[in-house]
Design a protein around this motif. Structure first.
Motif, PDB file in Angstrom:
ATOM      1  N   LEU A   8      -7.261  -0.998  -6.617  1.00  0.00           N
ATOM      2  CA  LEU A   8      -8.040  -0.753  -7.826  1.00  0.00           C
ATOM      3  C   LEU A   8      -8.809   0.557  -7.733  1.00  0.00           C
ATOM      4  N   ALA A   9      -9.381   0.822  -6.558  1.00  0.00           N
ATOM      5  CA  ALA A   9     -10.110   2.082  -6.378  1.00  0.00           C
ATOM      6  C   ALA A   9      -9.164   3.274  -6.491  1.00  0.00           C
ATOM      7  N   ALA A  10      -7.988   3.161  -5.872  1.00  0.00           N
ATOM      8  CA  ALA A  10      -7.013   4.253  -5.941  1.00  0.00           C
ATOM      9  C   ALA A  10      -6.537   4.460  -7.373  1.00  0.00           C
ATOM     10  N   HIS A  11      -6.325   3.345  -8.084  1.00  0.00           N
ATOM     11  CA  HIS A  11      -5.870   3.450  -9.474  1.00  0.00           C
ATOM     12  C   HIS A  11      -6.917   4.149 -10.332  1.00  0.00           C
ATOM     13  N   GLU A  12      -8.172   3.796 -10.129  1.00  0.00           N
ATOM     14  CA  GLU A  12      -9.229   4.413 -10.942  1.00  0.00           C
ATOM     15  C   GLU A  12      -9.375   5.889 -10.610  1.00  0.00           C
ATOM     16  N   THR A  13      -9.212   6.231  -9.332  1.00  0.00           N
ATOM     17  CA  THR A  13      -9.268   7.643  -8.962  1.00  0.00           C
ATOM     18  C   THR A  13      -8.116   8.411  -9.602  1.00  0.00           C
ATOM     19  N   THR A  14      -6.925   7.811  -9.541  1.00  0.00           N
ATOM     20  CA  THR A  14      -5.757   8.434 -10.154  1.00  0.00           C
ATOM     21  C   THR A  14      -5.925   8.551 -11.662  1.00  0.00           C
ATOM     22  N   GLU A  15      -6.441   7.490 -12.275  1.00  0.00           N
ATOM     23  CA  GLU A  15      -6.633   7.493 -13.722  1.00  0.00           C
ATOM     24  C   GLU A  15      -7.689   8.517 -14.127  1.00  0.00           C
ATOM     25  N   ALA A  16      -8.761   8.618 -13.323  1.00  0.00           N
ATOM     26  CA  ALA A  16      -9.793   9.608 -13.627  1.00  0.00           C
ATOM     27  C   ALA A  16      -9.224  11.018 -13.547  1.00  0.00           C
ATOM     28  N   LEU A  48       0.813  -1.206   0.000  1.00  0.00           N
ATOM     29  CA  LEU A  48       0.000   0.000   0.000  1.00  0.00           C
ATOM     30  C   LEU A  48       0.851   1.262   0.000  1.00  0.00           C
ATOM     31  N   ARG A  49       2.153   1.116   0.135  1.00  0.00           N
ATOM     32  CA  ARG A  49       3.022   2.284   0.059  1.00  0.00           C
ATOM     33  C   ARG A  49       3.009   2.844  -1.359  1.00  0.00           C
ATOM     34  N   PRO A  50       3.214   4.156  -1.519  1.00  0.00           N
ATOM     35  CA  PRO A  50       3.139   4.765  -2.852  1.00  0.00           C
ATOM     36  C   PRO A  50       4.022   4.085  -3.899  1.00  0.00           C
ATOM     37  N   ALA A  51       5.215   3.636  -3.469  1.00  0.00           N
ATOM     38  CA  ALA A  51       6.142   3.046  -4.442  1.00  0.00           C
ATOM     39  C   ALA A  51       5.748   1.633  -4.836  1.00  0.00           C
ATOM     40  N   GLY A  52       4.821   0.997  -4.100  1.00  0.00           N
ATOM     41  CA  GLY A  52       4.506  -0.403  -4.373  1.00  0.00           C
ATOM     42  C   GLY A  52       3.083  -0.673  -4.757  1.00  0.00           C
ATOM     43  N   ARG A  53       2.332   0.353  -5.144  1.00  0.00           N
ATOM     44  CA  ARG A  53       0.910   0.177  -5.434  1.00  0.00           C
ATOM     45  C   ARG A  53       0.694  -0.419  -6.820  1.00  0.00           C
ATOM     46  N   ASP A  54       0.662  -1.735  -6.866  1.00  0.00           N
ATOM     47  CA  ASP A  54       0.475  -2.435  -8.133  1.00  0.00           C
ATOM     48  C   ASP A  54      -0.275  -3.739  -7.849  1.00  0.00           C
ATOM     49  N   ALA A  55      -1.511  -3.851  -8.332  1.00  0.00           N
ATOM     50  CA  ALA A  55      -2.324  -5.040  -8.059  1.00  0.00           C
ATOM     51  C   ALA A  55      -1.664  -6.303  -8.599  1.00  0.00           C
TER      52      ALA A  55
END
Length: 496
Positions: free
Chosen positions: A134-142, A29-36
Motif C-alpha cells: 500500500l505504501a509503495a502504491h501510494e508513492t507510485t500513485e503520488a 513483493l516482486r515488481p510483477a506481482g505487487r497487488d494487495a
C-alpha cells in the motif's frame, strides 16, 4: 513443521529453511506481482479462511465482506490497538491494523477453526507485506499524479501561448520552470512517432531538453510531441533523438515571437510533412515567397486594420480570444483546434461564427477564408513591433492589394505551372475552390466523377509544392493567386 491440520498448505521444510508459505508471500513483493488484492486472495487460500481488507470508513478494498465487531474496528482505526482476536457464533477472527501514508486499513481473517501459532504468523507477516504494498502504491500513485499535473501545466502554458496570452503563460511557467519563457522568441518543433511509443518519446524529449523547453503531448495528434524552445541547441538535441529511433520524424518552425506560437506550430506541422520523405527524417520550415511580402506593407496594414475593425469594439481579452481561435480554426479542423485550445468544438464553432457575423463573411467560402487568413496573419505582425496603421492609412481594398505587378507575376508563375498538364488541372482546381472544396459539387460542374476531381487536386499538389486537400496556409496562398489573376471573384467583406 505444522501439517495440514493447521489450516496451512503443508510442505516439508528442513530445519532452518524458509517455510514454503513465506517464500510464496515474498513473491508478491516482486515488481510483477505487487497487488494487495492478490495477496489477500493468497492469504485466504493459504489459511483456508475468509479475508477482508477494508479502509477506516469500512469500504471493502479486497477480499470478502465480513461481519466484524464494530468496537474492535474503531479501536484499530484510531490506533488504540494494533491487533485483536474475536470468537463467537462458531467463527474465529483475527484483525490487524495496517498503517499507510494516507490512512489506516484493517485486515480481517475469519475461519471456523482456531488460529494456532503458524496461522497467526502467516496473518501477521501478510499484514506487513500488504502495508509495504500500500505504501509503495501510494508513492507510485503520488509520482504519477505529480507527472500528470506537470504535463497538464505544460499543456495549459501551450494553450495560453496559442491564444497569444504570453503574460499568463509566463506567469504559469515561472512557478515550475523559472526563466523558460523569458526570451522574446522561440522555435516550435513537432516530433512524430507511433502513438504507442509517444510516452517514451516524451520522456526522452524531457531528458534531452533538461526542462529548458516546453514539452507537451499534442492534444490533437496521438503520435505527436510539441516542443517550444527559446534555445538554439534544442534543434540539435532533437535531431540526435530522432536519429536514434526508426520511424521518428522532426519538423521545426522558423524563429517566431511567443505571440506567434500558433503560427510557428503550423510551420512545424508543415515541415513535418517534408521530413517524412528525407533521409535524416528532419526538416525546418522553408520560408518561401509569400504573397503578403509582395504587397506595400503600409497599404497591407491599413487594409488589415479596416477588415478587422468590426472586432475593435470588443473587450481586449475577448477580441484576442476570437482572433486566436479563428486563426487556428482556419488552419485545422474544428475538432483539432478544440483539442489544441482545450475547449469544446462547439466553442470553436461558436467563436468562429461570431467572427463571421462581425466581419460579414461566410467561412464556407474558401476565398473568404483565404482573405481573412491574410488579414489575421498580417495583424500578427503588429504584435511583433510593427506600427499599427492609423485611421487614415491608405486602404485600396483587396483588389488593389492583389493588382500590384509583383503579386501578379508571383500568381502567374505559380498557377502557370499547371498549364503543361493535358488534364487541365488548373480548370479543375479553380472549379473545386469555387465549390468550397467539395469534390461532388465540382464534379457536377465539370461533368466528371468526384474521384477524378480529387485525383486532379492531388496531382496539382506536387506541381505547386503545396498541400491543397488539407486546409491551411498552402491552400489559401493558391486561392490568393487565383484572385490575383482574376480566375475567381473576390469575396464580399463588411468593411470593404
Amino acid at each position: 513443521m505444522a501439517g495440514r491440520g493447521d489450516g496451512i498448505r503443508g510442505t516439508r521444510e528442513a530445519a532452518g529453511d524458509t517455510p514454503g508459505w513465506a517464500r510464496e508471500l515474498l513473491e508478491h513483493l516482486r515488481p510483477a506481482g505487487r497487488d494487495a488484492r492478490r495477496v489477500v486472495d493468497w492469504l485466504a487460500g493459504t489459511v483456508r479462511a475468509e479475508v477482508a481488507l477494508q479502509d477506516a470508513a469500512g469500504i471493502l478494498l479486497a477480499g470478502t465482506r465480513l461481519r466484524l465487531e464494530e468496537s474492535l474496528v474503531a479501536d484499530l482505526g484510531s490506533g488504540r490497538i494494533a491487533s485483536a482476536a474475536w470468537e463467537g457464533e462458531g467463527r474465529h477472527q483475527r484483525l490487524v491494523r495496517i498503517g499507510h501514508p494516507s490512512g489506516t486499513c484493517v485486515l480481517a481473517v475469519s475461519r471456523g477453526t482456531p488460529f494456532d501459532r503458524h496461522t497467526a504468523d502467516v496473518v501477521t507477516h501478510t499484514a506487513q507485506v500488504i502495508e509495504l504494498l500500500l505504501a509503495a502504491h501510494e508513492t507510485t500513485e503520488a509520482g504519477r499524479l505529480l507527472r500528470r499535473a506537470r504535463a497538464d501545466l505544460r499543456l495549459a502554458i501551450l494553450q495560453l501561448l496559442m491564444v497569444e496570452d504570453t503574460v499568463a503563460a509566463r506567469r504559469v511557467a515561472a512557478g515550475l520552470w523559472p526563466g523558460l519563457l523569458d526570451a522574446d522568441t522561440a522555435c516550435v518543433y513537432v516530433v512524430e512517432s507511433a502513438p504507442e511509443r509517444r510516452e517514451r518519446l516524451v520522456t526522452e524529449c524531457l531528458d534531452s531538453t533538461r526542462d529548458e523547453a516546453l514539452v507537451v503531448r499534442c492534444p490533437a495528434m496521438d503520435g505527436h510531441v510539441i516542443v517550444v524552445s527559446p534555445r538554439e541547441s534544442t534543434a540539435s538535441e532533437l535531431r540526435s533523438l530522432v536519429g536514434r529511433h526508426p520511424d521518428t520524424f522532426l519538423g521545426g518552425s522558423v524563429w517566431q515571437s511567443l505571440a506567434r506560437t500558433a503560427t510557428a506550430y503550423g510551420q512545424a506541422v508543415s515541415a513535418l510533412a517534408v521530413a517524412r520523405f528525407r533521409a535524416d527524417k528532419t526538416a525546418v520550415y522553408a520560408e518561401r515567397t509569400r504573397p503578403e511580402r509582395l504587397m506595400d506593407p503600409a497599404v497591407l496594414r491599413g487594409w488589415t486594420g479596416r477588415v478587422l475593425r468590426p472586432l475593435d469594439s470588443l473587450p481586449h481579452h475577448t477580441r484576442a480570444e476570437l482572433l486566436a481561435t479563428t486563426r487556428l480554426g482556419l488552419e485545422f479542423t474544428a475538432v483539432n483546434t478544440a483539442k489544441i485550445l482545450g475547449v469544446s468544438r462547439n466553442t470553436v464553432r461558436a467563436r468562429m461564427e461570431r467572427v463571421e457575423t462581425m466581419l460579414g463573411v461566410d467561412f464556407g467560402d474558401i476565398t473568404a477564408r483565404a482573405v481573412v487568413h491574410l488579414a489575421l496573419h498580417t495583424q500578427i505582425s503588429l504584435l511583433d513591433g510593427q506600427p499599427e496603421p492609423g485611421r487614415d492609412a491608405p486602404s485600396p481594398g483587396l483588389t488593389g492589394l492583389l493588382s500590384g505587378p509583383a503579386v501578379g507575376a508571383w500568381a502567374g508563375e505559380l498557377l502557370g505551372r499547371l498549364d503543361n498538364d493535358t488534364r487541365d488541372l488548373r480548370r479543375t482546381l479553380r472549379t473545386w475552390i469555387h465549390a468550397g472544396g467539395n469534390a461532388e459539387r465540382a464534379a457536377q460542374s465539370l461533368g466528371v466523377h468526384p474521384q477524378t476531381v480529387r485525383e486532379h487536386v492531388r496531382s496539382a499538389e506536387p506541381v505547386l509544392e503545396r498541400q491543397l486537400l488539407a486546409t491551411g496556409t498552402d491552400l489559401y496562398e493558391v486561392v490568393l493567386a487565383h484572385l490575383a489573376v482574376g480566375d475567381l471573384e473576390p469575396p464580399v467583406l463588411a468593411a470593404e
